[in-house]
Scaffold this motif. Structure first.
Motif, PDB file in Angstrom:
ATOM      1  N   MET B   1     117.214 -14.101  51.372  1.00 52.44           N
ATOM      2  CA  MET B   1     116.038 -13.217  51.273  1.00 52.44           C
ATOM      3  C   MET B   1     116.244 -11.966  52.129  1.00 52.44           C
ATOM      4  O   MET B   1     116.824 -12.046  53.200  1.00 52.44           O
ATOM      5  N   ASN B   2     115.764 -10.867  51.620  1.00 49.78           N
ATOM      6  CA  ASN B   2     115.924  -9.596  52.315  1.00 49.78           C
ATOM      7  C   ASN B   2     114.747  -9.364  53.275  1.00 49.78           C
ATOM      8  O   ASN B   2     113.642  -9.088  52.863  1.00 49.78           O
ATOM      9  N   HIS B   3     115.033  -9.505  54.592  1.00 50.86           N
ATOM     10  CA  HIS B   3     113.970  -9.411  55.595  1.00 50.86           C
ATOM     11  C   HIS B   3     113.879  -8.038  56.241  1.00 50.86           C
ATOM     12  O   HIS B   3     113.151  -7.865  57.211  1.00 50.86           O
ATOM     13  N   SER B   4     114.657  -7.084  55.734  1.00 53.02           N
ATOM     14  CA  SER B   4     114.669  -5.795  56.420  1.00 53.02           C
ATOM     15  C   SER B   4     113.287  -5.140  56.366  1.00 53.02           C
ATOM     16  O   SER B   4     112.500  -5.395  55.460  1.00 53.02           O
ATOM     17  N   LEU B   5     113.028  -4.308  57.356  1.00 54.54           N
ATOM     18  CA  LEU B   5     111.718  -3.649  57.453  1.00 54.54           C
ATOM     19  C   LEU B   5     111.486  -2.776  56.217  1.00 54.54           C
ATOM     20  O   LEU B   5     112.446  -2.287  55.617  1.00 54.54           O
ATOM     21  N   PRO B   6     110.220  -2.596  55.837  1.00 54.69           N
ATOM     22  CA  PRO B   6     109.950  -1.733  54.678  1.00 54.69           C
ATOM     23  C   PRO B   6     110.491  -0.324  54.900  1.00 54.69           C
ATOM     24  O   PRO B   6     110.427   0.198  56.010  1.00 54.69           O
ATOM     25  N   ILE B   7     111.060   0.245  53.848  1.00 54.74           N
ATOM     26  CA  ILE B   7     111.499   1.643  53.916  1.00 54.74           C
ATOM     27  C   ILE B   7     110.331   2.493  53.423  1.00 54.74           C
ATOM     28  O   ILE B   7     109.980   2.450  52.242  1.00 54.74           O
ATOM     29  N   LEU B   8     109.704   3.209  54.343  1.00 59.68           N
ATOM     30  CA  LEU B   8     108.516   3.980  53.979  1.00 59.68           C
ATOM     31  C   LEU B   8     108.899   5.431  53.727  1.00 59.68           C
ATOM     32  O   LEU B   8     109.604   6.046  54.501  1.00 59.68           O
ATOM     33  N   SER B   9     108.465   5.933  52.553  1.00 63.11           N
ATOM     34  CA  SER B   9     108.726   7.336  52.222  1.00 63.11           C
ATOM     35  C   SER B   9     107.573   7.824  51.367  1.00 63.11           C
ATOM     36  O   SER B   9     106.683   7.053  51.018  1.00 63.11           O
ATOM     37  N   LEU B  10     107.606   9.087  50.997  1.00 66.29           N
ATOM     38  CA  LEU B  10     106.523   9.652  50.170  1.00 66.29           C
ATOM     39  C   LEU B  10     106.622   9.227  48.713  1.00 66.29           C
ATOM     40  O   LEU B  10     105.822   9.636  47.890  1.00 66.29           O
ATOM     41  N   ARG B  11     107.603   8.387  48.407  1.00 68.15           N
ATOM     42  CA  ARG B  11     107.733   7.932  47.015  1.00 68.15           C
ATOM     43  C   ARG B  11     106.579   7.027  46.586  1.00 68.15           C
ATOM     44  O   ARG B  11     106.494   6.655  45.414  1.00 68.15           O
ATOM     45  N   TRP B  12     105.661   6.673  47.536  1.00 70.37           N
ATOM     46  CA  TRP B  12     104.474   5.905  47.126  1.00 70.37           C
ATOM     47  C   TRP B  12     103.536   6.771  46.290  1.00 70.37           C
ATOM     48  O   TRP B  12     102.726   6.250  45.530  1.00 70.37           O
ATOM     49  N   ILE B  13     103.673   8.097  46.408  1.00 68.79           N
ATOM     50  CA  ILE B  13     102.685   8.979  45.768  1.00 68.79           C
ATOM     51  C   ILE B  13     102.627   8.813  44.244  1.00 68.79           C
ATOM     52  O   ILE B  13     101.551   8.651  43.688  1.00 68.79           O
ATOM     53  N   PRO B  14     103.778   8.842  43.509  1.00 67.43           N
ATOM     54  CA  PRO B  14     103.670   8.645  42.052  1.00 67.43           C
ATOM     55  C   PRO B  14     103.070   7.296  41.663  1.00 67.43           C
ATOM     56  O   PRO B  14     102.421   7.194  40.610  1.00 67.43           O
ATOM     57  N   VAL B  15     103.284   6.271  42.481  1.00 66.15           N
ATOM     58  CA  VAL B  15     102.707   4.955  42.191  1.00 66.15           C
ATOM     59  C   VAL B  15     101.185   5.034  42.320  1.00 66.15           C
ATOM     60  O   VAL B  15     100.431   4.602  41.446  1.00 66.15           O
ATOM     61  N   TRP B  16     100.730   5.627  43.422  1.00 63.29           N
ATOM     62  CA  TRP B  16      99.307   5.813  43.673  1.00 63.29           C
ATOM     63  C   TRP B  16      98.682   6.670  42.567  1.00 63.29           C
ATOM     64  O   TRP B  16      97.632   6.342  42.032  1.00 63.29           O
ATOM     65  N   ARG B  17      99.393   7.745  42.227  1.00 59.04           N
ATOM     66  CA  ARG B  17      98.874   8.706  41.263  1.00 59.04           C
ATOM     67  C   ARG B  17      98.716   8.088  39.871  1.00 59.04           C
ATOM     68  O   ARG B  17      97.756   8.360  39.168  1.00 59.04           O
TER      69      ARG B  17
END
Lengths: 311, 258
Positions: B1-17
């Motif tokens: 399982m991949n336990h690495s910390l979330p990679i946070l970037s502005l790429r959440w915007i199209p998902v939200w939009r």
């Protein structure tokens, strides 16, 4: 970076690629080299490992072993960068039912960070390419199956990809819609794009693909051009014999005239280089009917993967 | 399982939009509900039940209730969005599958969904505040601080719900979470009545619940009562959100990349 150089000739380069689920290898150490500009077909029965292979190519699932490079990007390490240059037509339609045709394209483009006048021009192009101009404002639920597939193809082209991955692109389409899609795919090949597709339709693979790999049980059983596969793996002529008493004839005579004969259901399939003796024999037996035809990809496929049902 | 910390970037915007654009299409019916429902609750419970209850913690029951309603609505809205709607996008519509064929990652989707659910909380709470203000149930303009708080609380509840969605095989699975987690929290976080009369164990137990801390912040801001230990409450909400985000990323990476 050696990327450009290595990518120049091969869109995909996989070595010892494998995927293991719960101790069972679904893809079992395959080697795959797919030159750019080619239409490459991945054939195999259900559960052969085709879709898992495609998913690994896209970085959608991580390989259990081996190395993989797609468009010069190591995958999964640079899967995101690679996907910016790839288009995907998935097996299952995943168009957004709440959006119109054009909104589907705009929203999908936003996942690639595309927007503005350049995008609007591109949308016009892909809609025109898919012959869906007149449906731009239509809701998804008003589209036929063929239109949905064409829209999915148009959507996959929104980022002008170098490589297109299609998982059973024509499954469930009527013959007209399928012909239309084939024509579009040929146009894309003429534009120099690389295509990788899986299919259950042998004539589709034979018509579209320059190279074909036949997969089963997670391994590649054979890889060649369609003509090469037929030439290397099967006798060139097939005679299908059926009629009353075919069983008796099969037991007593069939194998004396040809290299190979199989009795499946009501039909005996005879494979041979020279069918003259067989045809002479059949001419004396009016109760038996037969079809004489050249060997095709389906014969190769069935020979390599067997005739057992896969569910 | 991949336990690495979330990679946070502005790429959440199209998902939200994308979610925002779908919501905008169905704006009419949802906004009517957003205004009518709190109005009914405040009228029926606030005044109907309020007559019998009289004062609660030194304020009219309708004033006490308004802040509880705000917090409960934020929790329910975000939870519902991140369970049922997110599951629809993941499993039935394969919307996430489409995003993952584009240059988006699982972490981008989780963050986008979490912030979208937080936004939905905001959308459901704003009309309640407007109705409550129109009915004279809020103290002063400090009430506006409730809005950013609700975004935080909603996103935190969403992150927890996304962890549940990561295990779901059908909509029925969510009944467990609602019955075992959301409903007890709904009743035992001081939303509709103070916990003073409850056994000490329940009162202590309630301190673990994120909704309790949302109420402890929102009620003083709406009623003008003094804020107690605001940083502690903020920290608890943030911690739930951060832990939920991390866990949701791990669980959804495992599910979507299997």
């Amino acid at each position: 970076m050696p990327q450009a150089a290595s990518y120049g000739r091969n869109a995909v380069c996989a070595r010892g690629l494998s995927k293991i689920y719960n101790g069972t290898p679904v893809v079992d150490g395959i080697a795959l080299t797919i030159p750019t500009g080619l239409c490459f077909g991945l054939l195999g029965p259900n559960g052969a490992g085709k879709t898992t292979t495609l998913r690994m190519l896209l970085g959608a699932t991580d390989p259990s072993g081996g190395t993989l490079e797609v468009l010069g990007h190591p995958v999964p390490a640079q899967a995101r960068e690679m996907r910016a240059r790839v288009g995907v037509v998935p097996q299952q339609d995943n168009l957004d039912p709440d959006f119109s045709v054009i909104e589907n394209l705009r929203v999908y483009a936003s996942y690639f960070g595309l927007s503005g006048p350049a995008l609007e021009r591109r949308i016009e192009e892909v809609l025109h390419f898919a012959e869906l101009d007149y449906k731009a404002r239509a809701g998804i639920n008003t589209l036929s199956g063929g239109m949905k597939r064409r829209l999915t193809l148009a959507r996959a082209l929104i980022n002008d990809p170098e490589l297109l991955i299609l998982d059973e692109p024509t499954t469930g389409l009527d013959p007209q819609a399928r012909q239309m899609l084939w024509q579009r795919l040929r146009t894309l090949m003429a534009q120099g794009k690389t295509l990788i597709l899986t299919t259950h339709y042998m004539e589709e693979a034979e018509r579209l693909c320059q190279r074909i790999a036949v997969m089963d049980h997670g391994r590649i059983l054979a890889e060649d051009s369609p003509a090469g596969l037929i030439e290397r793996h099967i006798e060139p002529q097939v005679v299908e014999v059926y009629g009353s008493d075919v069983q008796t004839w099969f037991n007593s005579h069939a194998r004396t005239h040809v290299e190979r004969a199989e009795h499946i259901g009501e039909t005996v399939f005879c494979y041979a280089h020279d069918t003259r003796a067989l045809l002479d024999d059949l001419a004396t037996r009016p109760q038996l009917r037969y079809i004489h035809r050249p060997a095709n990809l389906e014969d190769v496929f069935l020979k390599l993967t067997g005739r057992d049902l896969r569910d | 399982m991949n336990h690495s910390l979330p990679i946070l970037s502005l790429r959440w915007i199209p998902v939200w939009r994308r979610n925002f654009l779908v919501w905008r299409k169905l704006l009419g019916p949802s906004m009517v509900g957003n205004f009518i429902e709190p109005l009914l609750y405040l009228l029926a419970l606030g005044f109907g039940l309020g007559v019998f209850v009289g004062e609660m913690q030194g304020m009219p029951y309708s004033v006490f209730l308004a802040s509880g309603l705000v917090c409960a609505s934020a929790m329910n809205t975000a939870t519902f969005e991140s369970l049922f709607s997110a599951y629809t996008r993941m499993a039935h519509q394969q919307t996430w599958g489409g995003m993952l064929a584009a240059p988006l990652m699982v972490d981008d989707i989780v963050l986008g969904e979490m912030l979208w659910s937080g936004t939905k909380s905001l959308i459901s709470v704003a009309p309640i505040l407007a109705v409550a203000a129109a009915m004279g149930l809020v103290h002063d303009a400090n009430t506006l601080w409730v809005l950013p708080l609700i975004l935080l609380a909603g996103a935190s509840f969403a992150a927890l719900a996304l962890c549940v969605t990561a295990f779901a095989r059908s909509y029925d699975f969510f009944v467990y979470y609602f019955t075992l987690v959301i409903t007890p929290m709904f009743l035992l976080s001081g939303t509709f009545f103070p916990l003073d009369a409850m056994p000490k164990a329940v009162q202590w137990g309630a301190q673990v619940l994120p909704l309790t801390h949302a109420v402890e912040l929102v009620r003083p801001l709406m009623t003008g009562a003094p804020l107690k230990a605001p940083l502690l409450h903020l920290a608890v909400l943030t911690l739930y959100g951060a832990a939920g985000l991390y866990l949701a990323c791990i669980l959804l990476r495992r599910r979507l990349k299997a």
